[in-house]
Design a protein around this motif. Structure first.
Motif, PDB file in Angstrom:
ATOM      1  N   ARG A  88       0.834  -1.218   0.000  1.00 43.36           N
ATOM      2  CA  ARG A  88       0.000   0.000   0.000  1.00 43.36           C
ATOM      3  C   ARG A  88       0.857   1.251   0.000  1.00 43.36           C
ATOM      4  O   ARG A  88       0.529   2.246  -0.658  1.00 43.36           O
ATOM      5  N   ARG A  96      -4.322  11.966   6.698  1.00 44.83           N
ATOM      6  CA  ARG A  96      -3.479  11.663   5.549  1.00 44.83           C
ATOM      7  C   ARG A  96      -2.304  12.641   5.528  1.00 44.83           C
ATOM      8  O   ARG A  96      -2.417  13.768   6.021  1.00 44.83           O
ATOM      9  N   MET A 115       0.724   9.450  -5.697  1.00 42.81           N
ATOM     10  CA  MET A 115       1.064  10.847  -5.452  1.00 42.81           C
ATOM     11  C   MET A 115       1.870  11.428  -6.600  1.00 42.81           C
ATOM     12  O   MET A 115       1.692  12.580  -6.990  1.00 42.81           O
ATOM     13  N   VAL A 146      -3.242  15.664  -0.616  1.00 45.51           N
ATOM     14  CA  VAL A 146      -4.075  14.551  -1.061  1.00 45.51           C
ATOM     15  C   VAL A 146      -4.846  14.985  -2.300  1.00 45.51           C
ATOM     16  O   VAL A 146      -5.065  16.174  -2.529  1.00 45.51           O
ATOM     17  N   GLU A 176       2.079   1.814  -3.499  1.00 41.69           N
ATOM     18  CA  GLU A 176       0.986   2.289  -4.355  1.00 41.69           C
ATOM     19  C   GLU A 176       0.670   3.751  -4.076  1.00 41.69           C
ATOM     20  O   GLU A 176       0.393   4.526  -5.002  1.00 41.69           O
ATOM     21  N   ASP A 177       0.711   4.145  -2.805  1.00 37.47           N
ATOM     22  CA  ASP A 177       0.445   5.544  -2.457  1.00 37.47           C
ATOM     23  C   ASP A 177       1.514   6.459  -3.050  1.00 37.47           C
ATOM     24  O   ASP A 177       1.210   7.550  -3.542  1.00 37.47           O
ATOM     25  N   ARG A 178       2.764   6.045  -3.003  1.00 35.92           N
ATOM     26  CA  ARG A 178       3.835   6.868  -3.578  1.00 35.92           C
ATOM     27  C   ARG A 178       3.645   7.042  -5.079  1.00 35.92           C
ATOM     28  O   ARG A 178       3.797   8.143  -5.613  1.00 35.92           O
ATOM     29  N   GLU A 234      -8.261  10.339  -2.714  1.00 35.69           N
ATOM     30  CA  GLU A 234      -7.897  10.112  -1.320  1.00 35.69           C
ATOM     31  C   GLU A 234      -8.844  10.835  -0.374  1.00 35.69           C
ATOM     32  O   GLU A 234      -9.171  10.328   0.708  1.00 35.69           O
TER      33      GLU A 234
END
Length: 353
Positions: free
Chosen positions: A93, A258, A101, A262, A96-98, A266
């Motif tokens: 996760r 967060r 972004m 975002v 995937e978030d990186r 998100e």
């Protein structure tokens, strides 16, 4: 029994472009076989540049050399298969978030208005704080600002009653604690009386406060009060908080977080994480709320606070009122805190992500 076959197997797996990380369950392996396996893991991990996680139930005193090899290479060791799997999922996760972004495609135009961003050590009052968040694209209430009650009375004729009256003082961030807020004022006659009483109470309860005037706002009555804020965390940088707001925000503690900035996707996830998420869909006969506009507002504030991170340490919009679907959101109050004088934070040179 054949370390070469184990090494080949690990290399084949990590060489696969469809595999991003490897979790190895070593069970209770110990002694020299454990050390040989760990050396093979570390060597192949470094060659392929992909992370490796190890699940291992062997006691340290039975495999001291193997533990040393993994720990010096930064390979995490987990005592159970369940914890190993959870760690692999978290790692996935995070990656995937990186990627998400970096792929957001933020607009190139500047979100900051340098004339509105505070200088170190100079707090913003509510009027100035609202002006800053409005420059980030957040609708705010229709306000009238005056230096005294008489001046306010000459300016309020264009406002729609009922109204809210507040004391304007940059060094009094929580105005209601000092009696500096009056709600639901129905007409101009009552307003004049409430303004005089409010200022007298503030001077009595907070005699050191520097009163800059009064602010009168049209009251928003048919929406849900939420709280939206950004705090510059020393570890994570600007961090977004969103939850149910108003006077019960600290009591309910229904908040999600967060790292800023975002995007809209998100922000929608944040709304869906609240215990009270169902109220946004409409509950007990009430209409569904404007989640799309709310998500856009969360994203906009996170972006604005990110852009102003060298000057601003905290932003709080409470309440941010969410109107029925199609009617947007309105910031009824805002607080912006600058960095301390002589302690301005250096801008984080990392881009979003």
């Amino acid at each position: 029994n054949d370390i070469r076959r184990f090494t080949d197997a690990v290399d084949v797996v990590l060489a696969d472009p469809g595999i991003d990380q490897l979790a190895v369950l070593m069970a209770s392996l110990s002694g020299e076989p454990a050390a040989a396996c760990c050396e093979a893991l570390v060597k192949t991990m470094r060659a392929r540049g992909k992370p490796v996680l190890v699940g291992w139930s062997a006691r340290r005193n039975r495999a001291q050399e193997a533990y040393r090899i993994l720990e010096e290479a930064g390979v995490p060791i987990f005592p159970s298969p369940v914890r190993l799997a959870k760690a692999a999922a978290v790692s996935c996760r995070f990656a995937e978030d990186r990627v998400g972004m970096k792929c957001r495609g933020w607009p190139d135009e500047a979100w900051r208005n340098d004339e509105l961003v505070p200088t170190p050590g100079r707090p913003l009052n509510e009027q100035q704080s609202k002006a800053l968040v409005a420059s980030w694209g957040i609708p705010v209430t229709r306000d009238v600002v005056a230096g005294d009650p008489g001046g306010a009375m000459r300016l309020v004729h264009g406002l729609r009653f009922p109204v809210v009256a507040k004391v304007l003082a940059a060094d009094l961030p929580h105005k209601s604690d000092a009696g500096g807020v009056r709600l639901g004022i129905p007409d101009a006659h009552t307003l004049e009386r409430e303004l005089v009483a409010m200022l007298a109470q503030v001077r009595r309860l907070a005699p050191a406060a520097r009163i800059e005037g009064v602010l009168v706002s049209e009251m928003v009555e048919d929406g849900l009060e939420t709280i939206l804020g950004v705090v510059h965390d020393p570890t994570f940088g600007p961090t977004v908080a969103f939850g149910l707001g108003g006077t019960l925000a600290e009591v309910l503690r229904d908040v999600t977080y967060r790292v800023a900035p975002v995007d809209r996707h998100e922000a929608l996830e944040m709304i869906g994480e609240l215990r009270a998420r169902h109220v946004f869909e409409g509950a007990r006969g009430k209409p569904a709320l404007d989640k799309d506009a709310l998500a856009d507002a969360i994203a906009a504030v996170s972006r604005g606070a990110w852009e102003a991170r060298a000057s601003v340490v905290e932003v709080e919009i409470n309440p941010l009122i969410v109107m029925p679907a199609g009617r947007g959101v309105i910031a009824a109050d805002a607080l912006v805190l600058p960095v301390r004088s002589g302690n301005a934070q250096s801008p984080d040179t990392r881009g979003p992500g």
